[in-house]
Design an enzyme around this catalytic site. Structure first.
Site: not given
Ligand code: F6P
Length: 324
Positions: A72, A126, A172, A128, A103, A11, A130
């Site tokens: 991804r 990221t 998430r 997040d 991650d 992301g 995390d």
């Molecule tokens: O990992 C970053 C993040 O923004 C999370 O908080 C979220 O759940 C996810 O990516 C969303 O991913 P996508 O853009 O693939 O929907």
């Protein structure tokens, strides 16, 4: 080391561009050639690789997203995919890699390093927050401030109509965004995946709402074990069972991923990017350049992905005490 490559993966996060800029300019400053790989690991497999100059990263420090695009990659999870990626890098003579991501990016980087031995350093990109081995990740501060701005606006209308709002933020597997914008936004409750959500307590408090406050802000991290904000809102609404109380849901979604990075994110990104290149030159590898207690620290990928960065207990307490 003469040639290195940089890519963004997973992301996107505001500040990734500032990090790319720091990698490219530090590499050139130190006399290295630097290549940009577009679309993360997929681009590595497909040879989507271009030499970068100092001007390739002009006028991007203030922009969200990533000029190198992101993805991804399913293919990189396979041995054949990684072999193809290695063959592409060898063709370009790449001797070091800077991987900007979270991650999943570091999991891929670790396996790739173990299989092919190309020195790799990660930068924590990221929203997040995390990732173990850095106090903050690139993009987190911007995402929190974006969410906070939205919460402030929702609070105005919530108060005007005496409504109860469930606001869903990203995360998430992580409650960092929810917790910080919940504290900053004066939320009554915050629901996050790391702690057990006590719906009974929330229901009880909302039943008594008119005695204390007329509106309420409840921040929900998308990964909460009770479900997404709309699911939780329906459960709570049913239990509160009061037709005079109005419940609303707002899902903030991907606006949290975009926008101009804050100063804090730009500085963090620049420090991590520069330190990643310096680390490669100095023989560091298979690790991430992060900032802990104000200092740059190199943490093995194994720890970044294997250890959990614990939430601060006082942050959780703050919500409970300050929302009375
Ligand atoms: O990992 C970053 C993040 O923004 C999370 O908080 C979220 O759940 C996810 O990516 C969303 O991913 P996508 O853009 O693939 O929907």
């Amino acid at each position: 080391m003469k040639k290195i490559a940089v890519f963004t993966s997973g992301g996107d996060a505001p500040g990734m561009n500032a990090c790319i800029r720091a990698v490219v300019r530090t590499a050139i400053f130190k006399g290295l050639e630097v290549y940009g790989i577009s679309y993360g690991y997929d681009g590595m497999i497909q040879g989507n690789i271009k030499k970068m100059q100092s001007h390739s990263v002009s006028n991007i420090i203030q922009r969200g997203g990533t000029i190198l695009k992101s993805a991804r990659s399913e293919d990189f999870m396979t041995k054949e995919g990684r072999k193809k990626a290695y063959e592409q890098l060898i063709q370009y003579g790449i001797e070091g890699i800077v991987a900007i991501g979270g991650d999943g990016t570091f999991r891929g980087a670790k396996v790739f390093f173990e299989e092919y031995g190309i020195p790799t350093i990660g930068c924590p990109g990221t929203i997040d927050n995390d990732i173990y081995g850095t106090d903050y990740t690139i993009g987190f501060d911007t995402a929190v401030n974006t969410a906070l701005e939205a919460i402030d606006k929702i609070r105005d209308t919530a108060a005007a109509h005496d409504r109860i709002f469930f606001i869903e933020v990203m995360g998430r597997d992580s409650g960092y965004i929810a917790l910080e914008c919940g504290i900053g936004g004066g939320a009554e409750f915050v629901m996050i995946p790391e702690t057990e959500t006590d719906l009974k307590r929330i229901v009880k408090s909302l039943k008594n709402l008119r005695k204390t406050k007329s509106s309420s802000i409840i921040v929900v991290a998308e990964g909460d074990e009770e479900g997404t904000a709309d699911i939780i809102m329906n459960k709570v609404k049913e239990k509160v069972n009061d037709p005079d109380k109005e419940f609303k849901v707002t899902t903030l979604g991907h606006i949290q991923r975009g926008g101009n990075p804050t100063a804090r994110d730009r500085v963090l990104a620049s420090r991590c990017g520069m330190s990643a290149v310096e680390g490669l030159i100095n023989g560091e590898s298979n690790c991430m350049a992060g900032v802990v207690n104000g200092d740059v620290v190199y943490t093995p990928f194994e720890d970044c992905i294997g250890k959990t960065k614990a939430l601060k207990a006082d942050h959780l307490k703050l919500i409970e005490i300050l929302s009375i």
